[in-house]
Design a protein around this motif. Structure first.
Motif, short mmCIF file in Angstrom:
data_model
loop_
_atom_site.label_atom_id
_atom_site.label_comp_id
_atom_site.label_asym_id
_atom_site.label_seq_id
_atom_site.Cartn_x
_atom_site.Cartn_y
_atom_site.Cartn_z
N ARG A 86 80.67 -19.90 45.18
CA ARG A 86 80.52 -18.68 44.49
C ARG A 86 79.11 -18.33 43.96
O ARG A 86 78.92 -19.11 43.13
CB ARG A 86 81.41 -18.27 43.51
N ARG A 87 78.48 -17.24 44.48
CA ARG A 87 77.17 -17.03 43.94
C ARG A 87 77.03 -15.48 43.40
O ARG A 87 76.99 -14.42 43.88
CB ARG A 87 76.09 -17.13 44.86
N PRO A 88 76.95 -15.41 41.85
CA PRO A 88 77.25 -13.91 41.28
C PRO A 88 75.94 -13.39 41.58
O PRO A 88 74.80 -13.79 41.53
CB PRO A 88 77.21 -14.52 39.66
N ASP A 90 75.77 -10.03 40.25
CA ASP A 90 75.49 -9.05 38.88
C ASP A 90 76.77 -9.33 38.07
O ASP A 90 77.75 -10.56 38.52
CB ASP A 90 75.46 -7.88 39.22
N GLU A 91 76.99 -8.90 37.03
CA GLU A 91 78.14 -8.96 36.46
C GLU A 91 79.41 -8.81 36.99
O GLU A 91 80.62 -9.20 36.45
CB GLU A 91 78.13 -8.19 35.10
N TRP A 93 79.72 -8.25 40.70
CA TRP A 93 80.04 -8.81 42.30
C TRP A 93 79.49 -10.01 42.47
O TRP A 93 78.60 -10.44 41.59
CB TRP A 93 79.26 -7.75 43.29
N ALA A 94 80.06 -10.89 43.21
CA ALA A 94 79.73 -12.31 43.55
C ALA A 94 79.70 -12.47 45.23
O ALA A 94 80.56 -11.71 45.73
CB ALA A 94 80.23 -13.21 42.81
N VAL A 96 81.03 -14.88 47.93
CA VAL A 96 81.71 -16.19 47.91
C VAL A 96 81.80 -16.40 49.17
O VAL A 96 82.30 -15.74 50.33
CB VAL A 96 83.28 -15.50 47.43
N ALA A 132 73.46 -9.47 46.41
CA ALA A 132 74.60 -9.58 47.30
C ALA A 132 73.83 -9.57 48.59
O ALA A 132 74.37 -10.19 49.66
CB ALA A 132 75.62 -8.33 47.00
#
Length: 231
Positions: A86-88, A90-91, A93-94, A96, A132
């Protein structure tokens, strides 16, 4: 491989002609599979026949009971995927990454609505964060084995993005084999919908720098139309 592997499982025009209990169970299971996948019973039969041609098993490898466990050769959507990364972005959206053992399922067409598919040219730009698009670029690298999932996907209901299948998946050989064998149903592009020609074009339109090293390796694909084949 059995000598009869290329023979259809059953004739769709005559399969409902018997009233035996076995036939009733077959009809119920085919209807369940069709409902899970959002396709017709004939499409389910086509996928099963394609699995036969590929030499895939169609039955569970366990004791043969009716526990509901299915093999990889059967279309299903109730297999929960495992979150492996899981790579965020922003606050909110991530990006996955999932590991999914079930048969792949794709959106039937590029999403519309309040959060339309980012591959659509009429989608509001930067609905999703720049990172993203950067993190997901590897899905369109040459010979990539990553798949671009629909933004509405969850681990419980993973779905491949229709826009990506139409414009960004030409370098993914495993996906192309699935499409050619009918084990993955190709999405439909409505006549009024235009898509970006490739991943890099979509990403740059949404704020990624054109010289960002994460997108410079993206495959530059030709634009498909309704008559093109996936190759």
């Amino acid at each position: 491989m059995a000598a009869e592997a290329d023979r259809p499982l059953t004739d769709p025009e005559t399969m409902f002609g018997s009233d035996t209990e076995h036939d009733a169970r077959v009809r119920r299971r085919l209807a369940e599979l069709a409902e899970e996948r959002g396709i017709s019973v004939d499409d389910v039969l086509g996928q099963l026949n394609a699995a036969l041609r590929e030499g895939d098993a169609l039955l569970p490898t366990g004791s043969g009971d009716e526990s509901g466990v299915e093999s990889a050769g059967l279309p299903r959507s109730a297999v929960v995927a495992e979150v492996v990364e899981r790579r965020p972005a922003d606050e909110v959206w991530a990006v996955v990454s999932l590991h999914h053992d079930g048969p792949p399922v794709a959106q039937r067409s590029p999403c519309a609505g309040p959060e339309p598919c980012p591959w659509r040219r009429d989608a509001t730009l930067r609905t999703f964060p720049v990172d993203a698009f950067r993190f997901s670029a590897r899905t369109s690298y040459p010979d990539s084995d990553h798949r671009f999932q629909c933004h509405s996907s969850t681990a419980e209901a993973p779905r491949i993005c229709a826009g990506w299948l139409l414009r960004g998946a030409s370098g993914n050989q495993s996906v192309q084999r699935l499409l050619q064998s009918a084990r993955l149903k190709a999405p439909v592009l409505p006549a009024e919908v235009e898509l970006y020609d490739n991943y890099a074009e979509m990403a740059v339109a949404n704020g990624v720098s054109a010289d960002d090293p994460l997108i410079t390796s993206c495959r530059q694909v030709v634009k498909y139309d309704d008559s093109d084949e996936f190759v």
